[in-house]
Design an enzyme around this catalytic site. Structure first.
Site, mmCIF file in Angstrom:
data_model
loop_
_atom_site.group_PDB
_atom_site.id
_atom_site.type_symbol
_atom_site.label_atom_id
_atom_site.label_comp_id
_atom_site.label_asym_id
_atom_site.label_seq_id
_atom_site.Cartn_x
_atom_site.Cartn_y
_atom_site.Cartn_z
ATOM 1 N N ARG A 102 0.813 -1.221 0.000
ATOM 2 C CA ARG A 102 0.000 0.000 0.000
ATOM 3 C C ARG A 102 0.845 1.269 0.000
ATOM 4 O O ARG A 102 0.548 2.220 -0.720
ATOM 5 C CB ARG A 102 -0.952 -0.011 1.201
ATOM 6 C CG ARG A 102 -1.843 1.203 1.338
ATOM 7 C CD ARG A 102 -2.471 1.679 0.021
ATOM 8 N NE ARG A 102 -3.130 0.610 -0.721
ATOM 9 C CZ ARG A 102 -3.401 0.672 -2.003
ATOM 10 N NH1 ARG A 102 -3.044 1.750 -2.715
ATOM 11 N NH2 ARG A 102 -3.994 -0.327 -2.615
ATOM 12 N N LYS A 137 1.965 24.264 -0.924
ATOM 13 C CA LYS A 137 0.601 23.725 -0.838
ATOM 14 C C LYS A 137 0.651 22.210 -1.046
ATOM 15 O O LYS A 137 0.215 21.673 -2.071
ATOM 16 C CB LYS A 137 -0.299 24.404 -1.866
ATOM 17 C CG LYS A 137 -0.468 25.903 -1.589
ATOM 18 C CD LYS A 137 -1.274 26.585 -2.670
ATOM 19 C CE LYS A 137 -1.374 28.092 -2.402
ATOM 20 N NZ LYS A 137 -2.077 28.823 -3.466
ATOM 21 N N LYS A 169 4.990 37.606 2.108
ATOM 22 C CA LYS A 169 3.722 37.644 1.397
ATOM 23 C C LYS A 169 2.883 38.833 1.867
ATOM 24 O O LYS A 169 3.306 39.602 2.737
ATOM 25 C CB LYS A 169 2.996 36.315 1.571
ATOM 26 C CG LYS A 169 3.850 35.125 1.114
ATOM 27 C CD LYS A 169 3.041 33.879 0.881
ATOM 28 C CE LYS A 169 2.318 33.969 -0.443
ATOM 29 N NZ LYS A 169 1.621 32.701 -0.788
ATOM 30 N N GLU A 202 6.150 39.496 -2.183
ATOM 31 C CA GLU A 202 4.918 39.453 -2.971
ATOM 32 C C GLU A 202 4.417 40.867 -3.221
ATOM 33 O O GLU A 202 4.373 41.698 -2.304
ATOM 34 C CB GLU A 202 3.847 38.651 -2.228
ATOM 35 C CG GLU A 202 2.516 38.593 -2.965
ATOM 36 C CD GLU A 202 1.479 37.768 -2.224
ATOM 37 O OE1 GLU A 202 0.289 38.156 -2.252
ATOM 38 O OE2 GLU A 202 1.848 36.742 -1.612
ATOM 39 N N ASP A 224 1.661 38.821 -8.027
ATOM 40 C CA ASP A 224 0.559 37.972 -7.582
ATOM 41 C C ASP A 224 -0.781 38.415 -8.164
ATOM 42 O O ASP A 224 -1.190 39.568 -8.010
ATOM 43 C CB ASP A 224 0.480 37.978 -6.055
ATOM 44 C CG ASP A 224 -0.497 36.937 -5.530
ATOM 45 O OD1 ASP A 224 -0.340 35.758 -5.878
ATOM 46 O OD2 ASP A 224 -1.411 37.320 -4.784
#
Length: 286
Positions: A102, A137, A169, A202, A224
């Site tokens: 698995r 992410k 950010k 950012e 962004d």
């Protein structure tokens, strides 16, 4: 863009934790049903089409479960595979093969899905010099496999975590009182703690791009959620003074146009959170 996380120690630690989660005090199904000492062969059957990833990981898993297991590899990481092909065969203790099954499949299926999606997005920007990046992410405790798969698919890894790069950010900048305050505080922090880390900032509009350039010491400016025309203007203003990264909701429909603006990188969170796993199975050879 560093791949230093791919060490033998990190891979073994990941496998150890994953096997502990799955097996704990024993694979009682295999221990109960299979007579001790029974040996057999199983093969990895590809049931989908795409980029195979996770073969090296599978080798590590099989050996971690039982060092006496022997593998025959017919396909390698990064190879395009088709439905019905055989990726590998594993020979040895039947119970060991079943205990590893698995985790091996979980890694192979998911890593192959990520590698395939990365490959497909890369093809859409191959006419530009732009490089495709992943993000943070990722699935908790599965990041090492997901970022490895991005590499295999032809993408590049962004920072591995919060520790190996500074990314300021919008929330960092807003909480700090603006880009200038945020960057200056960061430069002072890095100097005080003797840290040599790249700084990325950012930006959400042209005014913030100009501010990020003016404060100095920024290695990468992230553009962004900008529209294509605004992004082109930002790249022209930056004019090679630092690297540029496009980010924010980039899809298969928009990635080429964003790459054509001249940005150095495009980061796509979907690489590791919205891919489709490749179907495959591990079956006994009769």
């Amino acid at each position: 863009m560093s791949y230093q996380y791919l060490t033998k120690e990190n891979i073994q630690q990941f496998i150890k934790q994953a096997l502990e989660e799955d097996i704990r005090d024993g694979d009682h199904s295999s221990l109960a049903a299979i007579p001790k000492g029974t040996k057999n062969t199983a093969q990895l059957i590809i049931k989908d089409e795409g980029v195979l990833a996770g073969v090296e990981m599978a080798q590590h898993i099989f050996k971690a479960v039982d060092p006496s297991l022997e593998l025959e590899l017919f396909k390698k990481d990064g190879e395009w595979v088709k439905r019905g092909e055989i990726g590998l065969k594993v020979h040895g203790e039947s119970a060991s093969i079943l205990s590893a099954e698995r985790l091996v499949l979980n890694c192979l299926q998911r890593m192959s899905g990520i590698a395939t999606y990365t490959h497909n997005l890369n093809k859409l920007i191959s006419h530009t010099s732009c490089k495709l990046l992943d993000t943070r992410k990722t699935t908790p405790n599965f990041r090492i496999a997901e970022k490895w798969a991005v590499q295999i698919g032809g993408g590049q890894n962004h920072r591995f975590g919060l520790f190996d790069m500074v990314m300021l950010k919008d929330n960092h900048n807003d909480f700090a009182g603006g880009i200038t305050a945020s960057v200056n505080a960061t430069k002072a922090y890095l100097k005080e703690h003797k840290l040599d880390l790249r700084i990325e900032v950012e930006t959400r509009n042209i005014e913030e791009v100009k501010e990020a350039l003016a404060v100095g010491g920024v290695d990468v400016i992230m553009l962004d959620n900008m529209e294509v025309d605004e992004m082109k203007k930002a790249v022209e203003i930056i004019d090679g003074q630092c690297e540029t990264e496009a980010s924010g909701g980039i899809t298969e429909d928009t990635i080429a146009a964003k790459a054509e603006t001249g940005v150095d990188y495009i980061s796509v969170g979907a690489l590791t959170h919205s891919y489709k796993s490749l179907d495959m199975s591990l079956k006994a050879v009769s």
